[in-house]
Design an enzyme around this catalytic site. Structure first.
Site, mmCIF file in Angstrom:
data_model
loop_
_atom_site.group_PDB
_atom_site.id
_atom_site.type_symbol
_atom_site.label_atom_id
_atom_site.label_comp_id
_atom_site.label_asym_id
_atom_site.label_seq_id
_atom_site.Cartn_x
_atom_site.Cartn_y
_atom_site.Cartn_z
ATOM 1 N N ASN A 191 -3.013 11.321 10.243
ATOM 2 C CA ASN A 191 -3.417 9.910 10.425
ATOM 3 C C ASN A 191 -3.237 9.083 9.150
ATOM 4 O OD1 ASN A 191 -5.450 11.016 8.884
ATOM 5 N ND2 ASN A 191 -7.130 10.162 10.069
ATOM 6 N N LYS A 192 -2.763 9.714 8.063
ATOM 7 C CA LYS A 192 -2.721 9.013 6.776
ATOM 8 C C LYS A 192 -1.486 8.105 6.643
ATOM 9 C CE LYS A 192 -6.470 10.737 4.910
ATOM 10 N NZ LYS A 192 -7.054 11.509 6.005
#
Ligand SMILES: Cc1ncc(COP(=O)(O)O)c(C=O)c1O
Length: 376
Positions: A184-185
């Site tokens: 998700n980064k």
């Protein structure tokens, strides 16, 4: 027909990543190969650090960074209770104690005054977290560390692309900063992390400890200190390299979506948006988290949004109130009132660089309707 659901997050990987991974697969050098140093070098250059060490996760990076600043059994590390649990866990790995201090109600980062009040004779380090990509007050925290002779480890796992007050990039200080590359980064290698530091000695130790305690110049199967397997594969490094080439574009995409949200949500009464950037400080946009009005029922809001095709997530819970931390350290409600209030009202909305303006507008209008109590 109901419109397409809007997901919370969406990694942006394309043909370049595919090519990079296939190249590594064909090379036969899957780990400790040339992509490792290449990724580290490019990453260091990107954030303006002298050195960088790639590791298997942000958590692994925090662990090694805490060790390198000298945290050991029985020490105390002052940190934020408003973080992903990994920042506190990494302290516990070394049998040190995470001592929480409350957060600033605007930035949601560790409050330097509260941090100072939490320092004791057993404190050996500060572990500020740049939560939601907004840089903690490193001028004040750095001065505090200096006054008390403490080490500093920055948890920059959510803060790739952020800038300190003087305009320099987060991760470029002498003390270690830790980044994370979970899916998700801002930049993802699936799982992965990076520790940046200004010290060649620190890099040497981190490189050794991520590889079972073997210094890079030592022979195979020779080890001169305790270490871990915190290596990052060349496949993962290749993924990271491919994205670093268009990092500016990826970060700009997130910034664009954040600006659209600010515009679209600005008129919802008592909804608190992520703080504006002050002075030279820049957020490395990672998530878009709002605080719901005190009167709103957050669980019900999540359910109602889901029924309208909008994913959202309470983010983040207070670490000290998690059952492990309550049981092990005796924490209870009321200890960190700012953090507890924020943690009870925070909601992450869908946020990814390719989000269309129409999707942002839809999230905003559904949220507005849900908060106004409209039937689904
Ligand atoms: C603030 C913070 N610290 C630490 C971590 C840990 O990173 P990882 O999941 O790569 O171990 C994360 C990532 O989720 C994070 O958001």
């Amino acid at each position: 027909m109901s419109p397409e659901p809007v997901p919370l997050a969406k990694p942006v990987l394309g043909a370049e990543e595919e090519r990079a991974v296939i190249e590594v697969l064909r090379s036969g050098r899957l780990s400790l190969g040339p992509k490792l140093a290449e990724f580290e070098g490019l990453f260091a250059e990107t954030v303006g650090a002298r050195h960088a060490s790639a590791v298997s996760s942000g958590t692994a990076g925090l662990h090694l960074a805490l060790r390198v600043v000298g945290v050991k059994d029985g020490d105390e590390v002052v940190t934020s209770p408003f973080s992903f649990v990994a920042s506190a866990n990494a302290v516990v790995f070394e049998r040190a104690r995470p001592v929480f201090a409350d957060i600033d109600p605007v930035t949601l980062d560790l409050d330097p005054q509260a941090a100072e009040a939490a320092v004791s004779t057993r404190t050996t380090a500060l572990l500020p977290v740049h939560i939601f990509g907004y840089p903690a007050d490193m001028d004040a925290l750095g001065a505090l560390a200096k006054r008390h002779g403490l080490g500093v480890v920055e948890d920059a796992c959510e803060a790739l692309g952020a800038r300190y007050a003087d305009g320099s990039v987060v991760g470029s200080l002498e003390s270690p900063a830790v980044f994370a590359f979970y899916a998700n980064k801002q930049l993802t290698t699936g799982e992965g992390g990076m520790v940046t530091t200004g010290s060649a000695q620190a890099k040497q130790r981190i490189d050794s400890e991520r590889n079972q305690g073997r210094a890079p110049d030592m022979d195979w199967l020779d080890h001169d200190r305790l270490g871990f397997n915190y290596r990052l594969s060349d496949i993962a490094c290749a993924l990271g390299i491919a994205q670093l080439g268009r990092l500016a574009e990826m970060l700009a995409g997130r910034r664009r979506v954040a600006a659209l949200y600010r515009e679209a949500l600005g008129d919802i009464e008592e909804l608190t948006l992520p703080c504006e950037e002050r002075g030279g400080l820049r957020r490395g946009w990672f998530v878009f988290v709002v605080q719901l009005p005190h009167a709103a029922d957050r669980d019900e809001t999540v359910r109602a949004l889901a029924a309208r095709g909008i994913q959202s997530k309470p983010y983040l819970p207070a670490i000290h109130l998690m059952s492990y931390y309550r049981e092990r350290f005796g924490h209870r409600e009321g200890e960190f009132p700012v953090c507890e209030d924020i943690a009870a009202r925070s909601l992450a909305l869908p946020f990814f660089p390719e989000m269309a303006e129409s999707q942002v507008e839809r999230v905003a209008s559904e949220l507005r309707a849900v908060l106004a109590g409209a039937p689904a």
